[in-house]
Design an enzyme around this catalytic site. Sequence first.
Site, PDB file in Angstrom:
ATOM      1  N   CYS A 142      65.186   7.556  34.601  1.00  0.00           N
ATOM      2  CA  CYS A 142      65.609   8.914  34.272  1.00  0.00           C
ATOM      3  C   CYS A 142      64.756   9.483  33.142  1.00  0.00           C
ATOM      4  O   CYS A 142      64.623   8.870  32.078  1.00  0.00           O
ATOM      5  CB  CYS A 142      67.080   8.916  33.871  1.00  0.00           C
ATOM      6  SG  CYS A 142      67.702  10.526  33.353  1.00  0.00           S
ATOM      7  N   TYR A 160      64.441  19.591  41.123  1.00  0.00           N
ATOM      8  CA  TYR A 160      65.188  18.378  40.785  1.00  0.00           C
ATOM      9  C   TYR A 160      66.057  17.927  41.962  1.00  0.00           C
ATOM     10  O   TYR A 160      66.093  16.744  42.300  1.00  0.00           O
ATOM     11  CB  TYR A 160      66.052  18.644  39.555  1.00  0.00           C
ATOM     12  CG  TYR A 160      66.894  17.458  39.127  1.00  0.00           C
ATOM     13  CD1 TYR A 160      66.306  16.370  38.494  1.00  0.00           C
ATOM     14  CD2 TYR A 160      68.267  17.434  39.352  1.00  0.00           C
ATOM     15  CE1 TYR A 160      67.062  15.284  38.093  1.00  0.00           C
ATOM     16  CE2 TYR A 160      69.038  16.350  38.949  1.00  0.00           C
ATOM     17  CZ  TYR A 160      68.430  15.280  38.325  1.00  0.00           C
ATOM     18  OH  TYR A 160      69.185  14.193  37.927  1.00  0.00           O
ATOM     19  N   GLU A 178      60.401  10.583  38.686  1.00  0.00           N
ATOM     20  CA  GLU A 178      60.648  11.313  37.450  1.00  0.00           C
ATOM     21  C   GLU A 178      59.704  10.735  36.399  1.00  0.00           C
ATOM     22  O   GLU A 178      59.677   9.521  36.181  1.00  0.00           O
ATOM     23  CB  GLU A 178      62.101  11.151  36.994  1.00  0.00           C
ATOM     24  CG  GLU A 178      63.089  11.890  37.870  1.00  0.00           C
ATOM     25  CD  GLU A 178      64.490  11.941  37.270  1.00  0.00           C
ATOM     26  OE1 GLU A 178      64.644  11.600  36.077  1.00  0.00           O
ATOM     27  OE2 GLU A 178      65.422  12.323  37.993  1.00  0.00           O
ATOM     28  N   CYS A 217      56.358  -7.041  24.124  1.00  0.00           N
ATOM     29  CA  CYS A 217      55.060  -6.934  24.795  1.00  0.00           C
ATOM     30  C   CYS A 217      53.958  -7.084  23.764  1.00  0.00           C
ATOM     31  O   CYS A 217      53.707  -6.177  22.957  1.00  0.00           O
ATOM     32  CB  CYS A 217      54.933  -5.595  25.515  1.00  0.00           C
ATOM     33  SG  CYS A 217      53.363  -5.370  26.368  1.00  0.00           S
TER      34      CYS A 217
END
Length: 222
Positions: free
Chosen positions: A58, A89, A101, A213
Amino acid sequence: MFFLSDMLNKKLNLPKPAEALPGRDKPIPTAAKHFVSKRPLKGPYPEGLEMALFGLGCFWGAERMFWQMDGVWITAAGYAGGITPNPTYQETCTGLTGHAEVVLVVFDPKIVSYTDLLKAFWENHDPTQGMRQGNDVGTTYRSAIYTFGEVQHQAAIASRDVYQASLRGAGHDKITTEIAPAPEFYFAEEEHQQYLAKNPYGYCALKGTGVSCAMPEETART
């Protein structure tokens, strides 16, 4: 029951060109200025700035994460990686446009490197989930890095390979992130731009794996 299964299957598979919605010739209306910074959303952007394009579920929470980073000039929510021109959308949510998105990030490389953006990208979502992020299911929520130029492309691949080793060591599955040259970016509607600045208690699904990471040294500069 067959109908529900068929609809879910469509949302989990990218449409073929003949299946995609037709879209429209003109861009859909959007905001003129960034709600937080008040800078022109579509530019022109100052000389020396660079662009990046990320999909990590999202776009509401993803955009907020990036606009809060030092060195980010502007962000915008939108759609990329699909077939339908100038989608809405509602259209992307059907899974019949092929778009993800995404968040457009315009940044000053003298302050924040592309490597920094990649690190934030990997650590703030789960890149192993395929066509979903948590409870958000569908092709529009897939993980994606769309790159501007070969240097960004190689940096994205190198960071993926390094993070894959870390994820595997922590018991996670294979990374499914799409890495490809940046396609056309379509700005989302005004209501979706900087959504969580306008609605501080709104929905945010951003959630990482908890695995750090450690970026490869060779991607430290772009």
